[in-house]
Design a protein around this motif. Sequence first.
Motif, mmCIF file in Angstrom:
data_model
loop_
_atom_site.group_PDB
_atom_site.id
_atom_site.type_symbol
_atom_site.label_atom_id
_atom_site.label_comp_id
_atom_site.label_asym_id
_atom_site.label_seq_id
_atom_site.Cartn_x
_atom_site.Cartn_y
_atom_site.Cartn_z
ATOM 1 N N GLU A 16 74.771 71.044 128.279
ATOM 2 C CA GLU A 16 73.340 70.920 128.584
ATOM 3 C C GLU A 16 72.545 70.538 127.338
ATOM 4 O O GLU A 16 71.619 69.735 127.412
ATOM 5 C CB GLU A 16 72.815 72.215 129.207
ATOM 6 C CG GLU A 16 73.327 72.414 130.626
ATOM 7 C CD GLU A 16 72.988 73.775 131.229
ATOM 8 O OE1 GLU A 16 72.765 74.752 130.455
ATOM 9 O OE2 GLU A 16 72.968 73.860 132.462
ATOM 10 N N ASN A 19 72.403 66.972 126.711
ATOM 11 C CA ASN A 19 71.654 66.220 127.724
ATOM 12 C C ASN A 19 72.523 65.825 128.924
ATOM 13 O O ASN A 19 72.315 64.795 129.544
ATOM 14 C CB ASN A 19 70.999 64.984 127.101
ATOM 15 C CG ASN A 19 69.793 64.532 127.875
ATOM 16 O OD1 ASN A 19 69.144 65.324 128.557
ATOM 17 N ND2 ASN A 19 69.482 63.251 127.785
ATOM 18 N N TYR A 21 73.633 67.033 132.602
ATOM 19 C CA TYR A 21 73.268 67.947 133.684
ATOM 20 C C TYR A 21 74.543 68.548 134.259
ATOM 21 O O TYR A 21 75.453 67.847 134.692
ATOM 22 C CB TYR A 21 72.484 67.200 134.757
ATOM 23 C CG TYR A 21 72.165 68.046 135.956
ATOM 24 C CD1 TYR A 21 71.197 69.038 135.897
ATOM 25 C CD2 TYR A 21 72.845 67.852 137.155
ATOM 26 C CE1 TYR A 21 70.912 69.829 137.001
ATOM 27 C CE2 TYR A 21 72.563 68.626 138.261
ATOM 28 C CZ TYR A 21 71.594 69.617 138.176
ATOM 29 O OH TYR A 21 71.314 70.389 139.277
ATOM 30 N N GLY A 23 74.682 71.153 136.780
ATOM 31 C CA GLY A 23 74.618 71.463 138.208
ATOM 32 C C GLY A 23 75.164 72.836 138.494
ATOM 33 O O GLY A 23 74.930 73.775 137.738
ATOM 34 N N SER A 57 69.523 60.274 129.849
ATOM 35 C CA SER A 57 68.931 61.461 130.472
ATOM 36 C C SER A 57 69.443 61.779 131.872
ATOM 37 O O SER A 57 69.402 62.913 132.290
ATOM 38 C CB SER A 57 67.408 61.333 130.489
ATOM 39 O OG SER A 57 67.043 60.210 131.269
ATOM 40 N N ASN A 58 69.917 60.841 132.619
ATOM 41 C CA ASN A 58 70.364 61.126 133.992
ATOM 42 C C ASN A 58 71.874 61.366 134.092
ATOM 43 O O ASN A 58 72.444 61.324 135.168
ATOM 44 C CB ASN A 58 69.943 59.990 134.927
ATOM 45 C CG ASN A 58 70.562 58.661 134.519
ATOM 46 O OD1 ASN A 58 71.137 58.529 133.445
ATOM 47 N ND2 ASN A 58 70.449 57.669 135.379
ATOM 48 N N THR A 59 72.525 61.635 132.970
ATOM 49 C CA THR A 59 73.978 61.847 132.955
ATOM 50 C C THR A 59 74.320 63.226 133.508
ATOM 51 O O THR A 59 73.705 64.221 133.147
ATOM 52 C CB THR A 59 74.522 61.703 131.528
ATOM 53 O OG1 THR A 59 74.149 60.414 131.026
ATOM 54 C CG2 THR A 59 76.022 61.844 131.493
ATOM 55 N N LYS A 60 75.324 63.247 134.372
ATOM 56 C CA LYS A 60 75.744 64.501 135.001
ATOM 57 C C LYS A 60 77.213 64.776 134.667
ATOM 58 O O LYS A 60 77.993 63.849 134.445
ATOM 59 C CB LYS A 60 75.584 64.409 136.516
ATOM 60 C CG LYS A 60 74.142 64.203 136.938
ATOM 61 C CD LYS A 60 74.023 64.056 138.431
ATOM 62 C CE LYS A 60 72.561 63.805 138.805
ATOM 63 N NZ LYS A 60 72.397 63.553 140.224
#
Length: 171
Positions: A16, A19, A21, A23, A57-60
Amino acid sequence: MSKIFLSKMHQLKHLEKLNIYVGSKSKAKKILFNINYQRLLAYRVQFFISGSNIVKSNTKLKHLYKLHEFDRELRNLTSSLINIIELNFRRHIAYYTSQEDLHYYLKYENFRIYENHAGFLNDIDKLFNRNKVHNIVSHHRNNYQDPLPIYKLVEVLTFGQLSKFFSNIML
């Protein structure tokens, strides 16, 4: 100095901080239970902002996991084919060099670049000293007086050593 041990929870917190995510913590822990954290972490490189070490930023976590799974499946699909290619490569080198001389690799004049011959023989010595228990080598040493023939040598060389040998021999 090496980094300290991180528990699964600390690994998730570290992801986290990078950066990524995470879940569902329970699903994330299952992923980390099945895949080494460092291996998984290596996949983040695919999500770096161009020219930086910062993750988009949208990396999971599931993105990293899916890449890992893709690589694993691709390795499974290609490994049997690569094995066939490698075995044939070894067989062809053994066959064609053995026709010339069973100890083809010992003669520097069979090398395009003579200077590489000494290095190759040195690599073989290191391999044999590291790998004295290899069945092919130990059986040959215990039962024959001559150096290892090329058809046996090709079976104990690494694929990298075999490739270097092939690229430098005169056939």
